[in-house]
Design a protein around this motif. Structure first.
Motif, short mmCIF file in Angstrom:
data_model
loop_
_atom_site.label_atom_id
_atom_site.label_comp_id
_atom_site.label_asym_id
_atom_site.label_seq_id
_atom_site.Cartn_x
_atom_site.Cartn_y
_atom_site.Cartn_z
N ARG A 202 33.46 25.32 44.57
CA ARG A 202 33.11 25.45 43.16
C ARG A 202 33.80 26.68 42.55
O ARG A 202 34.24 26.69 41.42
N HIS A 203 33.91 27.74 43.36
CA HIS A 203 34.48 28.99 42.84
C HIS A 203 36.01 29.06 43.02
O HIS A 203 36.64 29.94 42.47
N LEU A 204 36.56 28.15 43.84
CA LEU A 204 38.02 28.23 44.05
C LEU A 204 38.77 27.59 42.90
O LEU A 204 39.78 28.11 42.44
N GLY A 205 38.30 26.41 42.45
CA GLY A 205 38.89 25.80 41.26
C GLY A 205 40.25 25.19 41.49
O GLY A 205 40.94 25.48 42.45
N LEU A 206 40.66 24.30 40.54
CA LEU A 206 41.90 23.53 40.73
C LEU A 206 43.16 24.30 40.36
O LEU A 206 44.24 23.74 40.32
N ASN A 207 43.02 25.61 40.04
CA ASN A 207 44.23 26.40 39.80
C ASN A 207 44.69 27.05 41.10
O ASN A 207 45.67 27.78 41.13
N ASN A 208 43.95 26.78 42.16
CA ASN A 208 44.20 27.40 43.45
C ASN A 208 45.14 26.50 44.26
O ASN A 208 44.87 25.31 44.43
N SER A 209 46.23 27.07 44.77
CA SER A 209 47.23 26.25 45.48
C SER A 209 46.63 25.50 46.66
O SER A 209 46.96 24.34 46.91
N ALA A 210 45.77 26.18 47.44
CA ALA A 210 45.19 25.53 48.62
C ALA A 210 44.33 24.35 48.19
O ALA A 210 44.34 23.29 48.83
N VAL A 211 43.59 24.50 47.09
CA VAL A 211 42.75 23.40 46.60
C VAL A 211 43.63 22.25 46.09
O VAL A 211 43.34 21.08 46.33
N ILE A 212 44.73 22.61 45.41
CA ILE A 212 45.65 21.57 44.93
C ILE A 212 46.14 20.73 46.12
O ILE A 212 46.16 19.51 46.06
#
Length: 889
Positions: free
Chosen positions: A728-738
């Motif tokens: 929830r706190h990492l968000g889709l602007n985070n490369s690993a999450v992408i």
């Protein structure tokens, strides 16, 4: 011609026979009496193990038996023989000898059956043979009937119990039988009784299983090699035969000189040992014969048996010419059909070109160019290595091309010769990676000559080979015949194998950066300036109409989805959920609030995100549809251009990941900490309830099992909770999450373990329990059932594990490693057995599956007649698509 048509390909039967002592002596070229091989001058000794009558291996000499020299049609080698001083049991026939002794009488040699039994068994055997049924059990019954009789019905001699002491010693009533006594006994068995001990009288006599003469294989079977030091090194078989001859001589001398019985028997035992290990050096019950170095000798049975033996190593699979092997590395600029081959390999491997009246001028020019190419090594110009021509007498002449003779050879070139040229761009070769587990482990590529020393190919082709670039090596096989090249081109080219024959889905598609690149291109209706869009389109060589422009605040921009649309065929209409779908409780497609529902109409992408579900290997729906509708050429082109476009856009956008991507804010850490404390309390409550007998056991489970299951459930939920808070706190602007969300690499679980909580470590599916008495480690109290005492890791990888957590984590990790290693060998052996069991089945043109003998295994292939390669994930028809298309019409 008529006679030829009647030739049947079906084998009636195979019969194996034994060599009688007379046959061994008849086929022998010489008797071998000397254990030495060569004299002081290095010449073979007559009647020794390397006697020239046994064949020759030295070039230039002639064989004394057949007069031929070494070579292709030269001397094949000839057998010799050793006369044994005393008979010796052949270790390969011990079981047959045992059955023969058990089934017959020692005094008269007759079978231990009554006349009635003989008659009944005779009829039974004949009936089974007529019907083609197995007779093995009948002979087992005969032996057990004979064993149970106490006296011989013909000469009334008492029958003694025959026992076998492994490997070759027999005892009757506890008294040892010598091989001579066994041979005498077997000689007494009349021909009429031999069929009842499962021996074909035309093929063998039982006494031939006790050897009186040993065949010596030809020199060609056991060649000696000269070492660099000038010493001769003999073959293992020759070493063993030397031992046999030496002991045989000593035994003969001692026996003739009237030595004590004890000495003679010891030497006889030793002779038996040497002959047994000569035939099979892995006989159980005796130590193997060894080399001076301690290496066990490879004798006759070991030459044939197993993975390293003649059949599996030299017949089923063998080393070949025209092949190369080196390390592999990636090259996204190559087409999936191409393979970058280093210059060193291209210079070494050759392709034969038969010279005809149509290509003679081109061939002459190539040979002339060789002279220039040799002088200018730095640029790669294909050269000609050899020209082969055949003289009138059929002798092959091979001329090596050098810069001196190139002009001359080119002028004298004639039709019918063969030119061996080096590799050129566009040649076809087979590329393979071990272990080859399915047909896509070996595919045909078009060759492209490159500098440096590694094979290079497109990253999309990694999944079928299961290759990665951490030091893997691969093999290239250069095709030599025109038919082979045509077959490879039509059946084996990479683009023909995009659809897997296992499930009909795509196995070659976008991976890693390709998916991240397309995701970044289309995510959140990304807008690109005209210049950026032009750069991305120029990377794929696009020259047609520029995508639609949009204006906002005086700036002109292009949507990423419009840039992607230029790759799509104009007739493509498709809708599906993207990998990044949030799986809402009620799906609002086609008006997805997160824009994760992909809609393509008439080749134009209207909504959605391009990720693994669109272009990825195994899952890409767009790629799958393009191949089904437009064929493998279009599929290849799409993969190649998607690769280039994705890499251009990811380069434009910039994409990197670092440890910072796993950082979460203090507030999130606090929430996770609170969650862990809650879980800890819940586990303590469960333990207290268990200790006070207040825990209600689950159906079919004991109280202990119930407690364990409940705790496992709590720890599992805790890890998920930590993961949810972290993501929830990492968000889709985070490369690993992408990467995780788009399906490029990794998963949200990896991220939640890195930034949230690693979770419960398990061994064999249970919490860790083994260690010290009543506790896992000395750091805990005895009988502690708490979370941390049984392997729950509350830390994240980012924060680092405590020593006890690290220890438990290693235990869980070790299990995974051992499991993987065991599974690999098991599945490899299982595949081998399956392949051997199914290799002679084939699908006939009428749809039946038959054995080579024509017997039907299935009336319809796969029971449904569907070829999985052409199916849609196993379904014969894509009903959803048909309904959609009918609706649209």
């Amino acid at each position: 011609m008529e006679r030829l048509q009647n030739v049947t390909k079906k084998i009636g039967k195979l019969e194996f026979a034994l060599l009688s002592p007379n046959e061994i002596r008849k086929m022998s070229a010489t008797k071998v009496i000397t254990a030495d091989t060569y004299d002081d001058d290095g010449f073979p000794i007559t009647m020794g193990l390397m006697d020239p009558k046994l064949g020759i291996i030295e070039p230039g000499l002639r064989c004394k038996t057949c007069g031929l020299k070494v070579g292709k049609n030269g001397c094949p080698g000839h057998f010799g023989h050793i006369d044994l001083a005393m008979p010796v049991v052949h270790v390969g026939f011990v079981k047959t000898i045992r059955n023969s002794l058990r089934a017959t009488c020692r005094a008269c040699g007759r079978i231990l059956l009554t006349d009635n039994q003989i008659k009944e068994y005779k009829e039974l055997i004949e009936k089974h043979r007529k019907e083609g049924r197995d007779t093995a059990y009948i002979f087992k019954n005969i032996v057990s009937d004979c064993k149970s009789s106490e006296k011989c019905s013909r000469c009334t001699r008492e029958i003694g119990k025959i026992e076998l002491d492994k490997p070759t010693s027999f005892r009757e009533k506890g008294k040892k039988l010598t091989p001579s006594e066994i041979r005498e006994w077997l000689e007494k068995i009349p021909d009429s009784d031999i069929p009842f001990i499962d021996i074909n009288i035309t093929a063998a006599r039982p006494e031939w299983m006790v050897l009186t003469v040993l065949p010596v294989p030809p020199v060609t079977v056991r060649p000696s090699v000269t070492l660099e030091s000038g010493e001769r090194s003999e073959d293992d078989l020759t070493h063993k035969l030397v031992d046999v001859i030496r002991i045989n001589q000593r035994l003969q001398e001692n026996r003739d000189a009237g030595a004590p019985q004890l000495i003679v028997e010891d030497l006889w035992e030793l002779l038996q040992y040497h002959i047994t290990t000569y035939l099979d050096n892995q006989t159980s019950g005796i130590p193997p014969a060894r080399h001076r170095s301690g290496r066990p000798l490879k004798t006759l049975a070991q030459r044939l048996k197993g993975k390293e033996g003649r059949f599996r190593s030299n017949l089923s699979g063998k080393r070949v010419n025209f092949s190369a092997r080196t390390v592999i590395s990636p090259d996204p600029n190559l087409s999936i059909n191409e393979l970058g081959v280093p210059i060193e390999i291209a210079r070494e491997l050759t392709v034969p070109v038969r010279i005809t009246q149509y290509n003679i001028d081109w061939c002459k020019q190539l040979i002339k160019d060789t002279a220039i190419a040799i002088k200018h090594e730095e640029t790669y110009i294909p050269q000609v290595n050899y020209v082969k021509r055949y003289r009138e007498n059929g002798i092959e002449q091979r001329i090596k091309i050098t810069d001196k003779n190139a002009e001359e050879v080119a002028e004298k070139l004639e039709v019918g010769s063969i030119m061996e040229r080096q590799l050129m761009n566009g040649d076809i070769g087979l590329f393979n990676r071990q272990p080859s587990l399915h047909r896509m482990s070996m595919m045909a590529h078009r060759i492209k000559i490159v500098t440096k020393k590694t094979f290079r190919f497109n990253l999309s082709v990694c999944p079928p080979y299961n290759a990665d670039y951490d030091g893997d090596e691969m093999n290239l096989h250069l095709l030599q015949g025109e038919e082979a090249k045509a077959e490879a081109e039509i059946l084996m080219k990479v683009q023909e194998n995009i659809l897997s024959p296992r499930f009909g889905g795509i196995i070659i598609g976008g991976i890693h950066d390709h998916i991240s690149g397309c995701f970044l291109l289309t995510y959140k209706d990304k807008q690109f300036s005209k210049e950026d869009a032009s750069q991305i389109l120029s990377a794929i060589g696009y020259t047609a109409k520029f995508p639609d422009n949009h204006e906002e605040n005086g700036k002109t921009y292009v949507y990423g989805r419009d840039i992607f649309s230029v790759l799509l065929p104009k007739d493509l209409s498709i809708e599906f959920k993207a990998k990044a779908c949030f799986h809402c409780d009620t799906c609002k497609a086609p008006n997805c609030p997160y824009n994760t529902y992909v809609i393509v109409k008439k080749g134009k992408m209207l909504k959605g995100i391009i990720d693994e579900n669109a272009i990825g290997a195994f899952k890409g729906k767009i790629l799958d549809r393009i191949i089904r509708d437009h064929g493998s050429d279009a599929g290849r082109e799409f993969i190649d251009t998607v690769t280039k476009m994705a890499i251009a856009s990811i380069t434009k956008y910039g994409f990197t990941t670092s440890i910072d991507d796993e950082d979460i804010p203090e507030q999130a850490k606090q929430q996770i900490h609170e969650g862990l404390e809650k879980a800890q309390k819940k586990i303590n409550d469960l333990i207290t309830a268990y200790e006070h007998n207040e825990l209600e056991s689950l159906p079919g489970r004991s109280l202990e099992e119930t407690l364990e299951m409940e705790i496992m459930r709590v720890t599992g939920r805790t890890r998920d909770m930590a993961g949810e808070i972290a993501s929830r706190h990492l968000g889709l602007n985070n490369s690993a999450v992408i990467m995780a969300k788009s399906g490029a690499r990794g998963s949200m679980l990896n991220l939640s373990q890195m930034s949230g909580c690693v979770g419960q470590q398990a061994v064999r599916g249970e919490r860790i329990s083994r260690g010290y008495q009543q506790r896992t480690l000395p750091h805990f109290k005895r009988g502690d059932l708490g979370a941390s005492a049984k392997g729950f890791v509350a830390s994240s990888y980012k924060s680092g594990l405590t020593p006890t957590e690290y220890f438990f984590h290693s235990m869980g990790g070790r299990e995974g490693l051992v499991d993987t290693a065991v599974r690999t060998s098991r599945s490899g052996y299982m595949q081998r057995r399956l392949v051997n069991a199914l290799e002679d089945l084939k699908v006939e043109s009428d749809g039946t599956v038959r054995h080579t003998s024509g017997e039907i295994i299935q009336f319809m292939y796969g029971e449904d007649g569907v070829d999985p390669a052409r199916s849609l994930n196993g379904d014969a028809v894509d009903i959803d698509r048909i309904i959609t298309e009918v609706k649209e019409e």
